[in-house]
Enzyme design. Structure first.
Site: not given
Lengths: 309, 309
Positions: A65, A67-68, A141, A212, A270
């Site tokens: 993802h 944001d990672h 996830h 996550d 997170h």
């Protein structure tokens, strides 16, 4: 050994929290920094720390993802721009190589150091150099996501130099033989067994950093007896349904994982932009009945990981 | 119409300057923001402004070096996350589509709005909707690089309502006819020619924003009679050889381009980390004998672009 949090927010950057990244500082142990996830502007956050990009030896990506991972191309380019020459290895789900290579090719970035990729498909040991060992396991996830367990090798006991001096054992090559556990005869006829002069070995530390995830058994396996567990807490204690439908965890689920794994220190990260200020700290307060040593981490928090006493 | 600088540094981000991005604020003109280049953490910079990502209608990329594009995937994702639904078009050299699509695909990001690409290969007009017109031309950089000239359409003169009232012309549909330049007969028999009641038309403004480049004729063509020229100044006045070998410009070369193009206002950006504090301002002082209204812009500077008097 310390954890330094570079980004502790979920999804999009906010003024309070940047997107995901945490550094495992192993400067004393191996003169290296390991990064876990590299959200956009991780290199900007690093400007406000003592971390030098050239010291980053390994990068572990939990999942793809944005944001990672969106900070990777810039960090890799700047590490090169600043003259880094030491090899760097990136571990992560299949696709991480394609993303990084597309970015570097399109921008015509030529790195000054060798860049290696280890794309993960299964659970298991992904690194072991006798000083450290890393195990990855799949989490639950929306897309492929891994958690990482970093195990430091046990430190052999130190030679008890004080005790040898008290007994008037002259220093020299004999000390090395004693430290190796050998039996030696001194010039004055005394016979010494090295084992009598070696202190207790120190258990290596265990750090578990998860991506996550919904609550899953693999999280507990990764965290077993860890000195510290870094767990996402995108949702609050009672938002179990929301957490499930977004493939995330509540603070309570994170604490339950820690409890079942026998972990004493839980770091929640997170953090959603829905939780700011005191509301964010509530995420930790709510679960201290399960794990007393729970805290919500903020950007730039440095958490020391001492040896077990 | 204003320019808002989001990043004014060259190469790598520093504590003082982020990497390249500048917003052309067209909120009054078309309720839109246009971005030129999107270095890493442009979305972070935007958090400290009044710009709303959903208002970003067009993005113009000068070239594909990382410090000009690595913020795109995150900005596009966050615009979606925040519920943007209006279409967005990205203009730039061939390769920009591949980079963005690889990032969005690998991260499994699905955008909430239509995303269009216009990849540029030749000089010419790339947009024209009668309110604004954009012309792109190739510059002289290490990789394909474009400069952009934004031309606002002329504003027709306003109806001089004061003058009509003084002459006791009753308001009504007649005003519309006069504004359209028609000749009308009033109930009292007077005959009025609309042209006598329309003020002077206002010339549209011209903004030229160039990418990284050596001095080149196309820069002058793009800047001809512009109200403002945004030009890189990676090197100082006397570093002509360095500038040439790195495919960049000196402050003096930027001023010469402005002078030859008849531009009165010159904004220097893409400032190297070698120039901090007063040394950066020297870049402008050194060339004020060529263009008196020259300044080095900083992150978050907002420069108003008024109509010509």
């Amino acid at each position: 050994m310390q954890l330094e949090f570079l980004g502790t927010g979920a999804g999009s950057p906010s003024k309070q929290r940047n997107v995901a990244s945490v550094a495992l500082r192993l400067l004393e142990e191996r003169n290296a920094i390991w990064l876990f996830d590299v959200g956009e502007a991780t290199q900007h956050q690093i400007l406000h720390t003592t971390i030098r990009p050239r010291k980053i030896e390994k990068i572990f990506i939990t999942h793809l993802h944005g944001d990672h991972i969106f900070g990777l191309p810039g960090l890799l380019s700047s590490r090169s721009f600043q003259g880094g020459t030491e090899p760097l290895t990136i571990y992560g789900p299949v696709g991480i190589k394609r993303f990084v290579q597309a970015a570097l090719q399109v921008s015509e970035s030529r790195l000054s150091y060798p860049l290696h990729f280890v794309e993960l498909t299964d659970d298991g040991e992904i690194f072991n150099d006798h000083g450290f060992r890393v195990i990855a396991r799949k989490l639950d996830h929306k897309i492929a996501c891994f958690g990482y367990r970093v195990e430091e090798a046990d430190h052999p006991g130190e030679l008890q130099v004080e005790k040898l001096r008290e007994q008037n054992v002259p220093s020299g090559p004999i000390y090395g033989q004693l430290k190796a556990g050998k039996t030696v005869t001194l010039p004055d006829g005394r016979i010494l067994d090295g084992h009598d002069y070696i202190g207790k070995p120190q258990a290596g530390r265990i750090v578990t950093i998860l991506g996550d995830t919904r609550q899953t058994k693999n999280a507990i396996r990764l965290a077993e007896n860890a000195d510290v567990l870094v767990h996402e807490s995108t949702f609050a204690k009672d938002e179990t349904k929301m957490a499930r439908s977004y493939y995330h965890s509540t603070s309570k689920q994170a604490a339950e994982v820690a409890k079942q794994a026998g972990v004493k220190k839980l770091l929640l990260t997170h953090i959603s932009a829905r939780y700011t200020g005191k509301a964010a700290y509530q995420l930790a307060y709510q679960v201290r009945n399960i794990i007393p040593d729970t805290r919500v981490v903020n950007d730039f928090d440095v958490i020391d990981i001492p040896f077990k006493k």
